[in-house]
Scaffold this motif. Structure first.
Motif, PDB file in Angstrom:
ATOM      1  N   ASP A  61       0.825  -1.213   0.000  1.00 57.37           N
ATOM      2  CA  ASP A  61       0.000   0.000   0.000  1.00 57.37           C
ATOM      3  C   ASP A  61       0.858   1.260   0.000  1.00 57.37           C
ATOM      4  N   LYS A  62       1.966   1.225   0.725  1.00 52.05           N
ATOM      5  CA  LYS A  62       2.806   2.410   0.878  1.00 52.05           C
ATOM      6  C   LYS A  62       3.815   2.578  -0.255  1.00 52.05           C
ATOM      7  N   MET A  63       4.237   1.470  -0.848  1.00 54.30           N
ATOM      8  CA  MET A  63       5.233   1.487  -1.924  1.00 54.30           C
ATOM      9  C   MET A  63       4.698   0.627  -3.077  1.00 54.30           C
ATOM     10  N   PRO A  64       3.941   1.205  -3.988  1.00 56.90           N
ATOM     11  CA  PRO A  64       3.279   0.410  -5.021  1.00 56.90           C
ATOM     12  C   PRO A  64       4.219  -0.320  -5.974  1.00 56.90           C
ATOM     13  N   GLN A  65       5.485   0.028  -6.008  1.00 58.85           N
ATOM     14  CA  GLN A  65       6.452  -0.645  -6.877  1.00 58.85           C
ATOM     15  C   GLN A  65       7.018  -1.903  -6.217  1.00 58.85           C
ATOM     16  N   SER A  66       6.308  -2.441  -5.228  1.00 58.24           N
ATOM     17  CA  SER A  66       6.808  -3.574  -4.451  1.00 58.24           C
ATOM     18  C   SER A  66       6.605  -4.907  -5.156  1.00 58.24           C
ATOM     19  N   GLN A  67       7.567  -5.786  -4.932  1.00 60.45           N
ATOM     20  CA  GLN A  67       7.455  -7.185  -5.311  1.00 60.45           C
ATOM     21  C   GLN A  67       7.615  -8.003  -4.036  1.00 60.45           C
ATOM     22  N   PHE A  68       7.007  -9.166  -4.032  1.00 62.24           N
ATOM     23  CA  PHE A  68       6.988 -10.016  -2.854  1.00 62.24           C
ATOM     24  C   PHE A  68       7.674 -11.339  -3.175  1.00 62.24           C
ATOM     25  N   LEU A  69       8.599 -11.748  -2.330  1.00 63.41           N
ATOM     26  CA  LEU A  69       9.235 -13.052  -2.452  1.00 63.41           C
ATOM     27  C   LEU A  69       9.020 -13.797  -1.142  1.00 63.41           C
ATOM     28  N   LEU A  70       8.338 -14.932  -1.217  1.00 65.00           N
ATOM     29  CA  LEU A  70       8.120 -15.777  -0.054  1.00 65.00           C
ATOM     30  C   LEU A  70       9.037 -16.985  -0.184  1.00 65.00           C
ATOM     31  N   ILE A  71       9.950 -17.132   0.753  1.00 64.36           N
ATOM     32  CA  ILE A  71      10.896 -18.243   0.735  1.00 64.36           C
ATOM     33  C   ILE A  71      10.293 -19.398   1.537  1.00 64.36           C
ATOM     34  N   PRO A  72      10.059 -20.537   0.873  1.00 64.17           N
ATOM     35  CA  PRO A  72       9.422 -21.669   1.546  1.00 64.17           C
ATOM     36  C   PRO A  72      10.252 -22.196   2.719  1.00 64.17           C
ATOM     37  N   ASP A  73       9.546 -22.610   3.755  1.00 63.23           N
ATOM     38  CA  ASP A  73      10.160 -23.240   4.936  1.00 63.23           C
ATOM     39  C   ASP A  73      11.256 -22.388   5.567  1.00 63.23           C
TER      40      ASP A  73
END
Length: 100
Positions: A61-73
């Motif tokens: 919401d605050k930084m619309p140029q964001s990407q998300f990386l979820l590292i499993p386990d």
């Protein structure tokens, strides 16, 4: 709580930044002065076992140029649990988003 130092600095210097790699940032709900219309590219990295990963919605919401990386386990220090994945995605982000 590195975000308590990083977030105010980013607010003041966003125009100088090409990118920000936010590893499990916390305290995003307290960020009262995000940079308006920031073009800063963000890679937010969380571990799947990190309770803070839900904070990504606040960052997006605050930084619309964001990407998300979820590292499993992976836990809060997700780069320690899966360094090869973390390094590969960090390089991808730098080469494709920041330098590009």
């Amino acid at each position: 709580m590195s975000s308590s130092y990083a977030l105010p600095w980013i607010s003041s210097h966003a125009d100088e930044l090409a990118g920000w790699v936010a590893v499990a940032p916390v305290g995003l709900s307290l960020w009262t002065n995000p940079p308006a219309q920031s073009k800063t590219k963000v890679l937010a990295v969380y571990g799947s076992r990190d309770a803070m990963r839900s904070d990504y919605a606040l960052l997006e919401d605050k930084m619309p140029q964001s990407q998300f990386l979820l590292i499993p386990d992976a836990g809060h220090a997700c780069y320690l649990d899966s360094p090869a994945l973390f390094n590969r995605e960090l390089i991808r982000f730098l080469e494709n988003e920041v330098e590009g």
